[in-house]
Design a protein around this motif. Structure first.
Motif, PDB file in Angstrom:
ATOM      1  N   ALA A  74      77.015  55.560  56.448  1.00  0.00           N
ATOM      2  CA  ALA A  74      76.531  54.373  56.948  1.00  0.00           C
ATOM      3  C   ALA A  74      75.386  54.556  57.886  1.00  0.00           C
ATOM      4  O   ALA A  74      74.623  53.772  58.169  1.00  0.00           O
ATOM      5  CB  ALA A  74      77.881  53.751  57.739  1.00  0.00           C
ATOM      6  N   PHE A  75      75.494  55.574  58.809  1.00  0.00           N
ATOM      7  CA  PHE A  75      74.318  55.913  59.633  1.00  0.00           C
ATOM      8  C   PHE A  75      73.003  56.154  59.232  1.00  0.00           C
ATOM      9  O   PHE A  75      72.236  56.082  59.606  1.00  0.00           O
ATOM     10  CB  PHE A  75      74.916  56.760  60.932  1.00  0.00           C
ATOM     11  N   THR A  76      73.387  56.768  57.798  1.00  0.00           N
ATOM     12  CA  THR A  76      71.992  56.731  57.068  1.00  0.00           C
ATOM     13  C   THR A  76      71.201  55.820  56.804  1.00  0.00           C
ATOM     14  O   THR A  76      70.083  55.686  56.893  1.00  0.00           O
ATOM     15  CB  THR A  76      72.541  57.956  55.925  1.00  0.00           C
ATOM     16  N   VAL A  77      72.020  54.870  56.375  1.00  0.00           N
ATOM     17  CA  VAL A  77      71.466  53.407  56.024  1.00  0.00           C
ATOM     18  C   VAL A  77      70.797  52.916  57.203  1.00  0.00           C
ATOM     19  O   VAL A  77      69.917  52.406  57.331  1.00  0.00           O
ATOM     20  CB  VAL A  77      72.520  52.682  55.371  1.00  0.00           C
ATOM     21  N   VAL A  78      71.507  52.910  58.420  1.00  0.00           N
ATOM     22  CA  VAL A  78      71.051  52.407  59.788  1.00  0.00           C
ATOM     23  C   VAL A  78      69.833  52.886  59.906  1.00  0.00           C
ATOM     24  O   VAL A  78      68.817  52.363  60.377  1.00  0.00           O
ATOM     25  CB  VAL A  78      72.059  52.658  60.634  1.00  0.00           C
ATOM     26  N   ALA A  79      69.826  54.367  59.978  1.00  0.00           N
ATOM     27  CA  ALA A  79      68.340  55.212  60.014  1.00  0.00           C
ATOM     28  C   ALA A  79      67.116  54.780  59.113  1.00  0.00           C
ATOM     29  O   ALA A  79      66.197  54.514  59.792  1.00  0.00           O
ATOM     30  CB  ALA A  79      68.670  56.704  60.176  1.00  0.00           C
ATOM     31  N   ALA A  80      67.457  54.562  58.022  1.00  0.00           N
ATOM     32  CA  ALA A  80      66.405  54.340  57.014  1.00  0.00           C
ATOM     33  C   ALA A  80      66.311  52.864  57.184  1.00  0.00           C
ATOM     34  O   ALA A  80      64.916  52.493  57.087  1.00  0.00           O
ATOM     35  CB  ALA A  80      67.071  54.519  55.567  1.00  0.00           C
ATOM     36  N   VAL A  81      67.008  52.073  57.407  1.00  0.00           N
ATOM     37  CA  VAL A  81      66.516  50.629  57.516  1.00  0.00           C
ATOM     38  C   VAL A  81      65.779  50.299  59.037  1.00  0.00           C
ATOM     39  O   VAL A  81      64.769  49.753  58.902  1.00  0.00           O
ATOM     40  CB  VAL A  81      67.696  49.682  57.612  1.00  0.00           C
ATOM     41  N   ALA A  82      66.401  51.062  60.066  1.00  0.00           N
ATOM     42  CA  ALA A  82      65.494  50.968  61.275  1.00  0.00           C
ATOM     43  C   ALA A  82      64.266  51.599  61.206  1.00  0.00           C
ATOM     44  O   ALA A  82      63.019  51.131  61.657  1.00  0.00           O
ATOM     45  CB  ALA A  82      66.258  51.784  62.382  1.00  0.00           C
ATOM     46  N   GLY A  83      64.485  52.717  60.546  1.00  0.00           N
ATOM     47  CA  GLY A  83      62.989  53.065  60.177  1.00  0.00           C
ATOM     48  C   GLY A  83      62.125  52.464  59.380  1.00  0.00           C
ATOM     49  O   GLY A  83      60.738  52.301  59.674  1.00  0.00           O
ATOM     50  N   THR A  84      62.687  51.683  58.248  1.00  0.00           N
ATOM     51  CA  THR A  84      61.659  50.950  57.604  1.00  0.00           C
ATOM     52  C   THR A  84      60.956  49.615  58.342  1.00  0.00           C
ATOM     53  O   THR A  84      59.861  49.358  58.273  1.00  0.00           O
ATOM     54  CB  THR A  84      62.561  50.224  56.173  1.00  0.00           C
ATOM     55  N   THR A  85      61.788  49.044  58.973  1.00  0.00           N
ATOM     56  CA  THR A  85      61.176  48.119  59.934  1.00  0.00           C
ATOM     57  C   THR A  85      60.259  48.818  61.044  1.00  0.00           C
ATOM     58  O   THR A  85      59.387  47.961  61.281  1.00  0.00           O
ATOM     59  CB  THR A  85      62.394  47.296  60.849  1.00  0.00           C
ATOM     60  N   LEU A  86      60.430  49.906  61.618  1.00  0.00           N
ATOM     61  CA  LEU A  86      59.614  50.382  62.382  1.00  0.00           C
ATOM     62  C   LEU A  86      58.239  50.692  61.851  1.00  0.00           C
ATOM     63  O   LEU A  86      57.205  50.415  62.259  1.00  0.00           O
ATOM     64  CB  LEU A  86      60.268  51.893  62.994  1.00  0.00           C
ATOM     65  N   VAL A  87      58.336  51.377  60.483  1.00  0.00           N
ATOM     66  CA  VAL A  87      57.156  51.515  59.711  1.00  0.00           C
ATOM     67  C   VAL A  87      56.580  50.412  59.334  1.00  0.00           C
ATOM     68  O   VAL A  87      55.088  50.264  59.465  1.00  0.00           O
ATOM     69  CB  VAL A  87      57.410  52.652  58.362  1.00  0.00           C
ATOM     70  N   LEU A  88      57.000  49.360  58.885  1.00  0.00           N
ATOM     71  CA  LEU A  88      56.326  48.293  58.510  1.00  0.00           C
ATOM     72  C   LEU A  88      56.195  47.022  59.649  1.00  0.00           C
ATOM     73  O   LEU A  88      55.933  45.733  59.366  1.00  0.00           O
ATOM     74  CB  LEU A  88      57.226  47.464  57.387  1.00  0.00           C
ATOM     75  N   ARG A  89      56.458  47.555  60.932  1.00  0.00           N
ATOM     76  CA  ARG A  89      56.398  46.471  61.992  1.00  0.00           C
ATOM     77  C   ARG A  89      54.701  46.139  62.042  1.00  0.00           C
ATOM     78  O   ARG A  89      53.857  46.926  61.662  1.00  0.00           O
ATOM     79  CB  ARG A  89      56.482  47.002  63.357  1.00  0.00           C
ATOM     80  N   ALA A  90      54.736  44.807  62.182  1.00  0.00           N
ATOM     81  CA  ALA A  90      53.381  44.072  62.049  1.00  0.00           C
ATOM     82  C   ALA A  90      52.221  44.920  63.104  1.00  0.00           C
ATOM     83  O   ALA A  90      52.889  45.051  64.362  1.00  0.00           O
ATOM     84  CB  ALA A  90      53.458  42.793  62.545  1.00  0.00           C
ATOM     85  N   ARG A  91      51.125  45.297  62.723  1.00  0.00           N
ATOM     86  CA  ARG A  91      50.172  45.906  63.907  1.00  0.00           C
ATOM     87  C   ARG A  91      49.324  44.744  64.281  1.00  0.00           C
ATOM     88  O   ARG A  91      49.219  43.566  63.687  1.00  0.00           O
ATOM     89  CB  ARG A  91      49.467  46.710  62.765  1.00  0.00           C
TER      90      ARG A  91
END
Lengths: 256, 107, 559, 79
Positions: A74-91
């Motif tokens: 479950a926390f792997t999913v949290v880390a991956a989803v949080a990471g995805t939003t961090l990587v794709l945050r609007a610049r």
């Protein structure tokens, strides 16, 4: 390294590795008498399932005997989803425009009524199936992880029916991420429940119920529901992040 | 199941890595990784299947391995999504998807 | 009581991560920062309590109360020994330093960074504390997933994105290898608990190729993450491009945890599976020595500060592997002390670079010089005191040749750091950053003081007993023994510090310039540079080659 | 081992080869979807229903969809 050199080096290493894998795998074939100990999985399936009032041994292993692994997942999913939003945050050099058809660059025309009806019509059965999987994890194959993905697919059908902009307005930017965090945090809370009411962290401290009931198996159905909702929200978050990228975000200076 | 399964597992692992090493497109590279991933599931299946187990014949694949594999399938796709997000961002920055276009000689 | 404390280092950071994400918008940023700090402090306190509690025999706690039935472990254990608790403590200190360094380096970092660091911390603690092979692996995979996005924090930098991809792809392949190894071990022993695996393997002393292959794959899985040569390509790129707080965690502890995996695994099963202990030790010591030399040499060779730092960390991991790979009681103690000290030194170096980025050349250089002396083995700080002891352990275990190799590697790594300090850029002194400078300098100084304290308490490594996979049975393993400091060890230490000072002052650069003009040397050097250009395909190809090499070495050492 | 399992295993091996060797990402997404479905059928036949369920949902639907969305973004940016 040059591309040809890299390929040659890899092929040499891979050839040796495959040879070693075949050599070792051959030891798995019948011929050597099996060891004295039975496997943990068989022991759990034969002895402990009835004790915990659980029908599906996979749920017993995944959400009771080895429930810590499910928390990690479950926390792997949290880390991956949080990471995805961090990587794709609007610049700063991007702007959110109207939904654009990526094939033609024109603003997306309204979806045809046939597609709308099909997409919206398929949504209820998909969501129902997902809910069934989430709530019957201890009785039949499935559970929070699988059911969560199916639930997410049901929500996605609404998008496919052309309702992207409509639905996106319903929640804020990071609401989905918060929902996922709530689900994963819920599993930790269930863990602390076991510590407070039972012998140990993640102990199955709830009444076990009658075998075959939806509410049997103690904390197993609870974990299924919490995980299922978390995974569903997490997958919707992932897919909408990608959709947002694909349809809405445009680089500054791009032609309208 | 055991013999053929292990051979298929070794094949899938190697061909997936070959795809990764020789890839000229980052999306292709990430997807090739999922082929290698499938090899671990096939191996778990080969190990957990009835014939490979001691003791009386059981009905289904070992539940420990099923629990491991079914969770791993879901986790793996989230990781693939994270990698694809990096790929999308790389493309935004460089306009290219060629892994070798990202290389830079260090000082 | 200890059963209450044991899950906290995992559960508290995770609960805090969930809360931080939940109250992202509602709460004040200062509140979420406070929550993060409290959770990290709780992890440190919990791990310290476990370290204090763990005696000569490890305590075993069963998650969910799934105690063994007829001696068969059905559930997952937390096996609380000093090695694991100490590693969890180290992870907590590193994350604390990283969290503290964020204001000085990533001004606009949002709550997601805090949440990811907390998830990473819980995963590292779980990896250190669990006695179950599969759970170790899934925790380890989570440490990778949590660090991918942290590495790519600066999404405007192509190097950061590339290195995050490289980290993600190699660590995913490492996880595949680990799952394959576990499948093989489970097929043979029917168990996932480390102690039970060890017993099942020992019960059948015939050489077993399934177990040998599994050991090869699992060791490769762990060594890929530890960045042992030739698995180091992704690591060098990642350390070069990550934000400095992330460097403290990735370079300071996460690599060492890979070695912890190897240490837990090998002694438990290798001897019974038909590979003599000497054969295993040969593989590990040679890999460690090669890694230490490559790291030291390339740390001197490259000129960019971040890349030098990456190679210095590679050299340190190699030296740790030499100590752990001796597979003797005398080798493990110094290895633990060395990894603790070198992790703290990496933290101080990262702080030094942060200070340089804030345009304070003198303060930054001072931190770098102090860190460089620690790396070189000044016998005041923990790494030097560990190297003193390692000399005797290596000779005792029958590897006298590794002593000069390690000393040379330490000298080169220390020299590389001193060159970093010498070539630090000169900049202005903008007034607005005074608080940030003070923060970064303070964290670096605290880490250095901790390195001195760890060295002074060096005796504790001698008592760090009961570190084997003694879970279900509580079987006693080889405990690291106290190794006295010898005159020879001190001499080696002083020689390597002198060497580092010479190399750091630029001695020998004329020689290398002349050497570089030779065609053969020049073409080799350009090939080495091209190998480290951040290509993802190269990293995967070399990971494949390394995996094949380790497995082959083990298979040929099989009786 | 049944004949069906053997045939499915060989199909999976061939499908994996296709996914890794097809160089066009769009076609690869379709191949990946097919590969995921084949794996799911194999798991179901080999009596691993939980894994089959995960694989059909994820391998045949979620992963290909994410690939397509990523490609959509990339194509959009190329114009």
């Amino acid at each position: 390294m040059s591309i040809a050199g890299r390929r040659a080096a890899f092929l040499a290493g891979a050839a040796v590795l495959v040879a070693l894998l075949t050599w070792g795998f051959a030891g798995l074939l019948p011929g050597r008498p099996a060891g004295p100990t039975p496997r943990v999985g068989d022991l759990l399936a034969s002895a402990s399932g009835p004790d915990r009032h659980v029908v599906d041994p996979v749920a017993l292993v995944g959400l009771d005997a080895r429930s810590l692994d499910a928390l990690v997942a479950a926390f792997t999913v949290v880390a991956a989803v949080a990471g995805t939003t961090l990587v794709l945050r609007a610049r700063p050099d991007e702007w959110a425009g109207h939904a654009l058809d990526f094939a033609t660059g024109r603003r997306v025309p309204p979806t045809s009524d046939a597609v709308r009806v099909l997409g919206l019509g398929l949504t209820p059965p998909t969501v129902l199936f997902g809910l069934y999987l989430v709530t019957h994890g201890q009785l039949s194959p499935g559970g929070g992880f699988q059911g969560g993905v199916v639930l997410a697919a049901g929500v996605l059908l609404i998008y496919l029916a052309g309702e992207f902009e409509d639905l996106h307005g319903l929640y804020g930017d990071r609401a989905l991420e918060r929902g996922l965090a709530a689900g994963a945090g819920g599993t930790v809370a269930i863990g602390f429940l076991g510590l407070a009411a039972g012998p140990a962290f993640l102990a199955n401290a709830l009444p076990l119920g009658r075998t075959g009931d939806v509410l049997s198996g103690g904390t197993i159905p609870l974990l299924d529901v919490v995980l299922g909702l978390g995974i569903a929200v997490g997958f919707v978050a992932l897919l909408t992040t990608f959709l947002h990228q694909a349809i809405v975000l445009r680089p500054l200076g791009a032609r309208r | 199941m055991t013999a053929l399964g292990t051979i298929v597992a070794a094949w899938l692992f190697a061909i997936g890595l070959y795809g990764v090493v020789t890839s000229r497109n980052l999306v292709h590279l990430v997807v090739s990784l999922s082929v290698s991933q499938a090899s671990t599931y096939v191996l778990l299946l080969a190990v957990g299947t009835r014939a490979a187990r001691p003791g009386p014949p059981a009905r289904a694949v070992d539940p420990v391995l099923q629990a491991l594999a079914s969770t791993d399938v879901v986790v793996a796709v989230v990781i693939a999504a994270l990698l694809l997000a990096l790929v999308v961002q790389v493309h935004k920055r460089t306009g290219s998807l060629d892994p070798d276009a990202l290389r830079r000689l260090p000082e | 009581m200890i059963g209450w404390v044991a899950p906290l280092p995992i559960a508290v950071p995770w609960a805090a991560a969930a809360l931080v994400l939940l109250f992202d918008r509602v709460a004040d940023r200062r509140l979420t920062r406070l929550l993060t700090g409290v959770a990290v402090a709780a992890e440190v306190a919990g791990a310290a309590a476990l370290l204090h509690h763990a005696g000569a025999h490890p305590a075993v706690m069963w998650v969910g109360g799934w105690a063994p039935v007829h001696g068969v472990a059905l559930g997952i254990s937390l096996t609380l020994d000093r090695l694991g608790a100490g590693a969890a403590l180290g992870a907590g200190v590193a994350v604390a330093a990283a969290v503290a360094l964020i204001p000085a380096t990533l001004e606009d970092a949002g709550t997601t960074v805090d949440a990811l660091l907390l998830v990473l911390l819980g995963a590292m603690a779980g990896f250190c504390l669990t006695g179950d092979l599969l759970t170790m692996l899934v925790f380890f995979e989570l440490t990778a997933v949590a660090s991918i996005a942290l590495t790519a924090y600066d999404t405007g930098s192509v190097a950061a994105l590339r290195s995050a991809l490289s980290l993600g792809i190699t660590s995913t392949i490492s996880a595949f290898l680990g799952v394959m190894g576990i499948a093989l071990i489970y097929a043979r022993t029917g168990a996932l608990n480390l102690a039970q695996i060890a017993r099942a393997v020992a019960a059948d002393p015939r050489p077993d190729r399934v177990i040998v292959l599994a050991l090869g794959l699992l060791s490769a899985a762990f060594l890929i993450r530890a960045a042992i040569v030739p698995f180091h390509l992704w690591f060098v790129d990642t350390i070069s491009a990550s934000p400095l707080p992330v460097v403290i965690v990735l370079g300071g502890v996460l690599g060492t945890l890979g070695l912890l995996g190897v240490v837990r695994l090998w002694p438990a099963v290798s001897a019974a599976a038909g590979v003599p202990a000497r054969g295993v030790a040969d593989v590990l010591v040679v890999a460690g020595a090669a890694t230490a030399l490559v790291g030291g040499l390339l740390g001197l060779g490259f000129t960019a500060a971040r890349r030098r730092l990456a190679f210095v960390i590679v050299a340190q991991t190699g030296i740790t592997l030499v100590g752990a790979g001796l597979l003797s009681a005398g080798g493990l103690g110094p290895a633990i002390l060395y990894s603790a000290g070198s992790g703290l030194a990496v933290g101080a170096l990262a702080c030094g670079l942060a200070v340089l980025d804030l345009a304070r050349p003198r303060a930054g250089a001072a931190l770098l010089v102090a860190g460089g002396l620690a790396v070189a083995g000044l016998p005041v700080l923990a790494p030097g005191l560990a190297l003193q002891r390692l000399e005797r352990a290596a000779r005792g275990a029958g590897y006298p040749w590794v002593v000069p190799v390690v000393a040379l590697a330490a000298a080169m790594a220390g020299g590389a750091v001193l060159r970093m300090a010498r070539s630090s850029p000169q900049g202005g002194q903008p007034e607005a950053t005074r608080r940030r400078v003070a923060g970064a300098v303070g964290i670096g100084a605290v880490l250095l003081v901790l390195a001195v304290l760890a060295g002074a308490a060096g005796g504790w490594t001698g008592a760090a007993g009961g570190w084997t996979a003694a879970a279900a049975a509580g079987a006693a393993g080889t405990a690291p023994a106290a190794v006295p400091i010898t005159l020879g060890g001190t001499l080696v230490d002083l020689l390597s510090v002198a060497g580092a000072l010479l190399l750091g002052s630029g001695y020998g650069s004329g020689f290398t310039r002349r050497l570089g003009r030779q065609a053969a040397v020049a073409s080799t050097w350009s090939a080495v540079r091209r190998l480290h250009d951040g290509s993802i395909g190269d990293a995967v190809a070399w990971a494949t080659i390394g995996t094949a090499a380790i497995t082959l070495a083990l298979a040929s050492a099989m009786r | 081992m049944t004949v069906l399992e053997a045939v499915l295993l060989i199909l999976v091996a061939a499908g994996g080869g296709c996914v890794a060797l097809v160089r066009n990402p769009l076609r690869q997404a379709m191949a990946a979807s097919l590969f995921g479905s084949l794996l799911a059928v194999l798991f179901a036949v080999a009596r691993a229903p939980d894994v089959a369920l995960s694989e059909i949902v994820v391998g045949a639907v979620a992963l290909p969809l994410m690939i397509l969305l990523a490609l959509a973004k990339i194509r959009g940016g190329q114009r």
